[in-house]
Design a protein around this motif. Structure first.
Motif, PDB file in Angstrom:
ATOM      1  N   SER A 309      45.123  32.590  36.879  1.00 45.06           N
ATOM      2  CA  SER A 309      44.558  33.930  36.647  1.00 45.06           C
ATOM      3  C   SER A 309      45.509  35.050  37.053  1.00 45.06           C
ATOM      4  CB  SER A 309      43.230  34.075  37.402  1.00 45.06           C
ATOM      5  OG  SER A 309      42.235  33.253  36.839  1.00 45.06           O
ATOM      6  N   ASP A 311      47.581  36.878  35.611  1.00 39.37           N
ATOM      7  CA  ASP A 311      47.663  38.058  34.751  1.00 39.37           C
ATOM      8  C   ASP A 311      46.323  38.769  34.585  1.00 39.37           C
ATOM      9  OD1 ASP A 311      50.437  37.853  34.139  1.00 39.37           O
ATOM     10  OD2 ASP A 311      49.973  36.201  32.762  1.00 39.37           O
ATOM     11  N   SER A 312      45.313  38.305  35.306  1.00 37.66           N
ATOM     12  CA  SER A 312      43.963  38.845  35.094  1.00 37.66           C
ATOM     13  C   SER A 312      43.382  39.596  36.284  1.00 37.66           C
ATOM     14  CB  SER A 312      43.000  37.696  34.730  1.00 37.66           C
ATOM     15  OG  SER A 312      43.465  36.986  33.608  1.00 37.66           O
ATOM     16  N   ARG A 314      42.189  42.097  39.088  1.00 32.56           N
ATOM     17  CA  ARG A 314      41.991  43.543  39.067  1.00 32.56           C
ATOM     18  C   ARG A 314      42.249  44.189  40.423  1.00 32.56           C
ATOM     19  NH1 ARG A 314      36.526  44.266  35.297  1.00 32.56           N
ATOM     20  NH2 ARG A 314      37.376  43.258  33.437  1.00 32.56           N
ATOM     21  N   LYS A 405      35.094  36.658  37.474  1.00 30.22           N
ATOM     22  CA  LYS A 405      35.573  36.479  36.109  1.00 30.22           C
ATOM     23  C   LYS A 405      36.665  35.416  36.005  1.00 30.22           C
ATOM     24  CE  LYS A 405      34.681  41.331  34.882  1.00 30.22           C
ATOM     25  NZ  LYS A 405      33.624  41.053  33.910  1.00 30.22           N
ATOM     26  N   TYR A 406      36.911  34.690  37.094  1.00 27.43           N
ATOM     27  CA  TYR A 406      38.078  33.808  37.144  1.00 27.43           C
ATOM     28  C   TYR A 406      37.659  32.326  37.187  1.00 27.43           C
ATOM     29  CZ  TYR A 406      39.696  38.400  38.557  1.00 27.43           C
ATOM     30  OH  TYR A 406      39.927  39.751  38.604  1.00 27.43           O
TER      31      TYR A 406
END
Length: 499
Positions: A309, A311-312, A314, A405-406
């Protein structure tokens, strides 16, 4: 931000890998302090980037390096009975440094110790409750407020102490992530009561002990080690040399505007791998192939999930949440391979706790500490897996729990030869409890599952970005497993009332 996230993952996993690889190579052998070199080398590579405070990173690095070098000068090895204490010598020293450098803070600490005596009724009540197991399994010193913990009691006293709020937060942190001596609340009371003292006399002795660990923390820790029969090295020499080495680092952190609460916690939370997680007790525990395989598989899940994750993310808080969530899901998944789950284990260990109180009224103040860590971890993992299973329903697809979200990658567990072949380690036709039994060993010592080297490294990175905010204890509901499933003790918690 991607560079920061990758740095956090690299540094945290380097610390974890140093521990796991060392234990794998040395398990079953004799421990020496020199065995911790790979971990120290990993810590040496930690850096500050962007807006991170170099002073915070230095609190972590210099503490680990000093700790390692001092230990090597004083001892060749550390006995298993003595290794839990090695992360308890730092905060007493740092607390005395801060008091010597800041007269106003010293006055606040003194005011707090006087307030402890004024809170006789509260101290007596909490000591009785802890002695009788009123709160159920509890972490006597915890990273988040929990009923029955020392932090919970300290917070109640601080609420009625007239000192600056930031000083209150530092004092609270010193007995949370900062381990200001090895003392756990209620221990003196329990032993005094069992030895024939009246409740009033036992309460008076408890108050004296609580005051002592703040008034003279270094000598109090040395005396606690004398009483515990700690023989691996001279604690007074250790703390004297640690002060000499760390005084400048502490001063630099103060000058950089680092919150006293963080100055008190980072140096202690960072050193536990040197002669504690990498130690004789761990080498002995991990002689068991299945125990070792659990630690390895959970580590693989954690790293794979974190990197997938990259690149994801936040925020940097997401990185920390994914690390701990992945390990929780992985541990619960291994538990469920033997058809157990968190509710079953929490019920079992909570019932055992209440009987343990009857069997051992003077039990160690920290006896159930890691059982709580383990239960909280698998309870979180169970919630993640339960949601993933319901969402998957009858679909023929890999189970993929989500931390926010991961996605969590559980595939390393199925790739682990040992975990997938429990019949090699029991009567082959009936090998249905092998992995569960390994997890019960780890229930007393889940430090490389939760994982402490990972969370310590990541939290230092976070604190380096939020240096002027007290990070400890966590001011949020911990979702304690036993509270959520068995013991309804929510109204006795202080997380919303934390100073």
């Amino acid at each position: 931000m991607r560079e920061l996230y990758e740095k956090m993952i690299n540094e945290a996993m380097a610390a974890q890998r140093a521990d796991v690889d060392t234990v794998k190579a040395k398990r079953g052998q004799k421990f020496t302090v020199e065995d911790t070199k790979p971990f120290v080398d990993a810590v040496r590579k930690m850096t500050a980037i962007g807006d991170q405070s170099q002073a915070v990173i230095d609190l972590h690095k210099n503490s680990v390096i000093s700790h390692s070098e001092i230990l090597q000068s004083l001892a060749t090895t550390v006995r298993p009975e003595d290794d839990p204490f090695v992360e308890h010598y730092q905060t007493p020293v740092v607390l005395e440094i801060l008091k010597s450098q800041d007269e106003a803070f010293a006055k606040s600490v003194d005011a707090f110790t006087k307030a402890v005596a004024d809170a006789e009724a509260r101290i007596g009540l909490e000591a009785v409750r802890r002695y009788g197991g009123f709160y159920g399994p509890t972490c006597v010193v915890d990273f988040a407020l929990i009923p029955g913990s020392t932090s919970n009691v300290v917070n109640r006293v601080l609420q009625k102490t007239d000192i600056p709020v930031e000083h209150k937060r530092a004092i609270l942190a010193a007995k949370s992530w900062g381990m200001n001596t090895s003392y756990g609340f209620g221990d003196t009371f329990a032993h005094a009561l069992e030895a024939g003292a009246t409740p009033a006399e036992a309460t008076a002795r408890e108050i004296e002990m609580m005051q002592r660990i703040y008034r003279e923390p270094v000598e109090a820790q040395a005396e606690l080690m004398d009483a515990a029969g700690m023989t691996s090295f001279d604690p007074r020499k250790y703390m004297s040399e640690y002060r000499r080495r760390m005084e400048g680092t502490v001063r630099a952190a103060v000058d950089d505007g680092v919150h006293y609460a963080n100055i008190l916690t980072v140096p202690a939370y960072s050193v536990g791998d040197v002669a504690h997680h990498i130690a004789q007790s761990t080498f002995n525990m991990c002689k068991d192939d299945v125990v070792m395989a659990v630690i390895e598989a959970v580590t693989e899940v954690m790293e794979s999930t974190l990197r997938n994750s990259l690149d994801s993310y936040r925020s940097y808080w997401d990185v920390l949440s994914v690390a701990t969530g992945a390990s929780a899901a992985a541990t619960e998944y291994i538990l469920e391979l033997d058809a157990f789950n968190a509710p079953t284990v929490v019920d079992l260990l909570t019932k055992r706790f209440h009987n343990y109180v009857l069997a051992y009224p003077t039990r160690g103040a920290a006896a159930e500490l890691h059982n709580c860590d383990f239960m909280d971890m698998i309870y979180r993992g169970w919630k993640l897996l339960d949601k993933a299973r319901r969402n998957r329903n009858g679909a023929d697809e890999a189970l993929t729990p989500m931390v926010g979200k991961y996605p969590v990658d559980l595939s390393p567990i199925h790739a682990n030869e040992v975990l997938m072949n429990p019949q090699w380690y029991a009567y082959p036709a009936c090998a249905i409890t092998v992995r569960f039994s390994a997890l019960m060993r780890l229930a007393d010592y889940p430090c490389l599952l939760t994982s402490e080297p990972v969370t310590a490294t990541m939290m230092t990175n976070v604190i380096a970005l939020e240096k002027d905010t007290a990070a400890a204890p966590v001011r949020a509901c911990k979702s304690c497993a036993t509270t959520c499933l068995v013991d309804q003790r929510q109204r006795y918690c202080q997380w919303k009332e934390a100073v």
